[in-house]
Design a protein around this motif. Structure first.
Motif, PDB file in Angstrom:
ATOM      1  N   MET A   7       0.836  -1.200   0.000  1.00 54.47           N
ATOM      2  CA  MET A   7       0.000   0.000   0.000  1.00 54.47           C
ATOM      3  C   MET A   7       0.868   1.246   0.000  1.00 54.47           C
ATOM      4  O   MET A   7       1.890   1.287   0.684  1.00 54.47           O
ATOM      5  N   THR A   8       0.425   2.247  -0.737  1.00 53.21           N
ATOM      6  CA  THR A   8       1.098   3.537  -0.724  1.00 53.21           C
ATOM      7  C   THR A   8       0.409   4.446   0.291  1.00 53.21           C
ATOM      8  O   THR A   8      -0.708   4.157   0.734  1.00 53.21           O
ATOM      9  N   GLU A   9       1.075   5.547   0.628  1.00 56.68           N
ATOM     10  CA  GLU A   9       0.501   6.490   1.593  1.00 56.68           C
ATOM     11  C   GLU A   9      -0.805   7.091   1.111  1.00 56.68           C
ATOM     12  O   GLU A   9      -1.666   7.440   1.908  1.00 56.68           O
ATOM     13  N   ASP A  10      -0.987   7.204  -0.213  1.00 56.12           N
ATOM     14  CA  ASP A  10      -2.223   7.791  -0.738  1.00 56.12           C
ATOM     15  C   ASP A  10      -3.302   6.747  -1.023  1.00 56.12           C
ATOM     16  O   ASP A  10      -4.300   7.043  -1.670  1.00 56.12           O
ATOM     17  N   GLY A  11      -3.108   5.518  -0.543  1.00 58.48           N
ATOM     18  CA  GLY A  11      -4.158   4.509  -0.597  1.00 58.48           C
ATOM     19  C   GLY A  11      -4.159   3.588  -1.797  1.00 58.48           C
ATOM     20  O   GLY A  11      -5.076   2.766  -1.941  1.00 58.48           O
ATOM     21  N   GLN A  12      -3.164   3.663  -2.658  1.00 60.53           N
ATOM     22  CA  GLN A  12      -3.097   2.720  -3.773  1.00 60.53           C
ATOM     23  C   GLN A  12      -2.691   1.349  -3.228  1.00 60.53           C
ATOM     24  O   GLN A  12      -1.812   1.257  -2.365  1.00 60.53           O
ATOM     25  N   THR A  13      -3.316   0.291  -3.734  1.00 62.65           N
ATOM     26  CA  THR A  13      -3.019  -1.055  -3.251  1.00 62.65           C
ATOM     27  C   THR A  13      -2.611  -1.962  -4.405  1.00 62.65           C
ATOM     28  O   THR A  13      -3.126  -1.847  -5.519  1.00 62.65           O
ATOM     29  N   ILE A  14      -1.701  -2.858  -4.088  1.00 64.71           N
ATOM     30  CA  ILE A  14      -1.215  -3.850  -5.023  1.00 64.71           C
ATOM     31  C   ILE A  14      -1.200  -5.172  -4.269  1.00 64.71           C
ATOM     32  O   ILE A  14      -0.582  -5.271  -3.202  1.00 64.71           O
ATOM     33  N   THR A  15      -1.888  -6.190  -4.766  1.00 63.45           N
ATOM     34  CA  THR A  15      -1.815  -7.501  -4.131  1.00 63.45           C
ATOM     35  C   THR A  15      -0.768  -8.338  -4.856  1.00 63.45           C
ATOM     36  O   THR A  15      -0.459  -8.108  -6.027  1.00 63.45           O
ATOM     37  N   TRP A  16      -0.239  -9.319  -4.142  1.00 61.20           N
ATOM     38  CA  TRP A  16       0.777 -10.172  -4.742  1.00 61.20           C
ATOM     39  C   TRP A  16       0.626 -11.618  -4.267  1.00 61.20           C
ATOM     40  O   TRP A  16       0.070 -11.887  -3.210  1.00 61.20           O
TER      41      TRP A  16
END
Length: 134
Positions: A68-77
Protein backbone atom coordinates in the motif's frame (compact mmCIF):
# COMPACT_ATOMS: atom_id res chain seq x y z
CA UNK A 1 16.11 -12.37 -18.85
CA UNK A 2 16.44 -10.58 -15.53
CA UNK A 3 15.38 -6.97 -15.89
CA UNK A 4 15.56 -3.88 -13.72
CA UNK A 5 15.19 -3.88 -9.96
CA UNK A 6 11.62 -2.71 -9.29
CA UNK A 7 11.46 -2.94 -5.52
CA UNK A 8 13.12 -3.23 -2.12
CA UNK A 9 11.78 -4.20 1.30
CA UNK A 10 13.00 -4.24 4.88
CA UNK A 11 11.09 -5.05 8.02
CA UNK A 12 10.46 -7.89 10.43
CA UNK A 13 8.56 -11.08 11.06
CA UNK A 14 5.35 -10.55 13.00
CA UNK A 15 4.39 -14.15 13.68
CA UNK A 16 5.27 -17.77 13.08
CA UNK A 17 3.18 -20.86 13.76
CA UNK A 18 3.36 -24.57 13.03
CA UNK A 19 0.46 -25.78 10.88
CA UNK A 20 1.28 -29.49 10.78
CA UNK A 21 3.97 -32.06 11.40
CA UNK A 22 2.29 -35.07 9.77
CA UNK A 23 4.44 -37.61 8.00
CA UNK A 24 7.63 -36.02 9.26
CA UNK A 25 7.14 -32.93 7.08
CA UNK A 26 6.73 -29.74 9.07
CA UNK A 27 4.58 -27.00 7.55
CA UNK A 28 4.84 -23.53 9.05
CA UNK A 29 3.17 -20.19 8.47
CA UNK A 30 5.04 -16.90 8.80
CA UNK A 31 3.85 -13.31 8.54
CA UNK A 32 5.88 -10.14 8.07
CA UNK A 33 5.53 -6.37 7.75
CA UNK A 34 7.96 -4.22 5.82
CA UNK A 35 8.49 -0.85 4.22
CA UNK A 36 10.25 -0.13 0.99
CA UNK A 37 9.85 1.01 -2.55
CA UNK A 38 7.96 -0.41 -5.53
CA UNK A 39 8.44 1.26 -8.91
CA UNK A 40 10.01 4.17 -7.02
CA UNK A 41 7.04 4.77 -4.71
CA UNK A 42 7.17 4.35 -0.93
CA UNK A 43 5.12 1.36 0.22
CA UNK A 44 4.11 -0.56 3.30
CA UNK A 45 3.97 -4.29 2.64
CA UNK A 46 2.56 -7.19 4.61
CA UNK A 47 2.35 -10.83 3.75
CA UNK A 48 1.92 -14.37 4.97
CA UNK A 49 3.46 -17.49 3.53
CA UNK A 50 3.42 -21.20 4.23
CA UNK A 51 6.57 -23.24 3.93
CA UNK A 52 7.04 -26.99 3.85
CA UNK A 53 10.30 -28.62 4.91
CA UNK A 54 11.62 -30.89 2.16
CA UNK A 55 13.58 -34.14 2.62
CA UNK A 56 16.84 -32.43 1.58
CA UNK A 57 16.45 -29.70 4.23
CA UNK A 58 15.26 -27.02 1.83
CA UNK A 59 11.88 -25.30 2.06
CA UNK A 60 9.13 -24.84 -0.50
CA UNK A 61 6.90 -21.84 0.14
CA UNK A 62 3.85 -20.02 -1.18
CA UNK A 63 2.56 -16.69 0.02
CA UNK A 64 0.37 -13.73 -0.58
CA UNK A 65 0.18 -10.16 0.57
CA UNK A 66 -0.60 -6.55 -0.10
CA UNK A 67 1.47 -3.44 -0.70
CA UNK A 68 0.00 0.00 0.00
CA UNK A 69 1.10 3.54 -0.72
CA UNK A 70 0.50 6.49 1.59
CA UNK A 71 -2.22 7.79 -0.74
CA UNK A 72 -4.16 4.51 -0.60
CA UNK A 73 -3.10 2.72 -3.77
CA UNK A 74 -3.02 -1.06 -3.25
CA UNK A 75 -1.22 -3.85 -5.02
CA UNK A 76 -1.82 -7.50 -4.13
CA UNK A 77 0.78 -10.17 -4.74
CA UNK A 78 1.19 -13.95 -4.81
CA UNK A 79 4.57 -15.63 -4.67
CA UNK A 80 6.25 -19.02 -4.75
CA UNK A 81 9.81 -19.82 -3.80
CA UNK A 82 12.43 -22.11 -2.37
CA UNK A 83 14.40 -21.43 0.77
CA UNK A 84 17.57 -22.54 2.50
CA UNK A 85 18.41 -22.03 6.15
CA UNK A 86 21.23 -19.53 6.71
CA UNK A 87 23.87 -19.16 9.44
CA UNK A 88 21.76 -16.68 11.47
CA UNK A 89 18.93 -19.21 11.87
CA UNK A 90 16.79 -17.52 9.26
CA UNK A 91 15.98 -18.49 5.69
CA UNK A 92 17.19 -17.14 2.35
CA UNK A 93 14.32 -17.29 -0.17
CA UNK A 94 14.45 -17.12 -3.97
CA UNK A 95 11.37 -17.23 -6.15
CA UNK A 96 8.78 -15.56 -8.35
CA UNK A 97 6.07 -13.06 -7.50
CA UNK A 98 3.01 -11.91 -9.47
CA UNK A 99 1.07 -8.70 -8.90
CA UNK A 100 -2.53 -7.58 -9.38
CA UNK A 101 -3.74 -4.01 -9.12
CA UNK A 102 -6.12 -1.39 -10.45
CA UNK A 103 -3.87 1.42 -9.14
CA UNK A 104 -2.86 3.64 -12.07
CA UNK A 105 0.75 4.09 -10.88
CA UNK A 106 1.30 0.32 -10.76
CA UNK A 107 -0.86 -1.01 -13.61
CA UNK A 108 2.24 -2.09 -15.56
CA UNK A 109 2.79 -4.81 -12.93
CA UNK A 110 -0.32 -6.69 -14.07
CA UNK A 111 0.77 -9.61 -16.24
CA UNK A 112 4.40 -9.16 -15.21
CA UNK A 113 6.49 -11.90 -13.67
CA UNK A 114 9.04 -10.74 -11.12
CA UNK A 115 11.72 -12.62 -9.22
CA UNK A 116 12.72 -11.96 -5.65
CA UNK A 117 15.46 -12.42 -3.09
CA UNK A 118 13.92 -12.38 0.40
CA UNK A 119 16.19 -13.06 3.34
CA UNK A 120 15.19 -13.52 6.97
CA UNK A 121 17.45 -13.49 10.01
CA UNK A 122 17.07 -15.55 13.15
CA UNK A 123 16.35 -12.26 14.96
CA UNK A 124 13.23 -11.75 12.82
CA UNK A 125 14.58 -9.04 10.53
CA UNK A 126 13.70 -9.34 6.83
CA UNK A 127 14.96 -7.69 3.66
CA UNK A 128 14.23 -8.24 0.03
CA UNK A 129 14.81 -7.15 -3.54
CA UNK A 130 12.45 -7.58 -6.47
CA UNK A 131 13.45 -7.66 -10.14
CA UNK A 132 11.32 -7.63 -13.27
CA UNK A 133 11.63 -10.84 -15.28
CA UNK A 134 11.49 -10.03 -18.99
Amino acid sequence: MLGEQIGTLSGEMTGIRVLSTGGGHAVTEASFQATGKLLGADIKDMGTYESALQADGSLFGEGQGISMTEDGQTITWHGTGVGRFNESGGVDWRGAVFYETTAADFIRLNGTAAVFEFDTEGSGKVRGAIYEWK
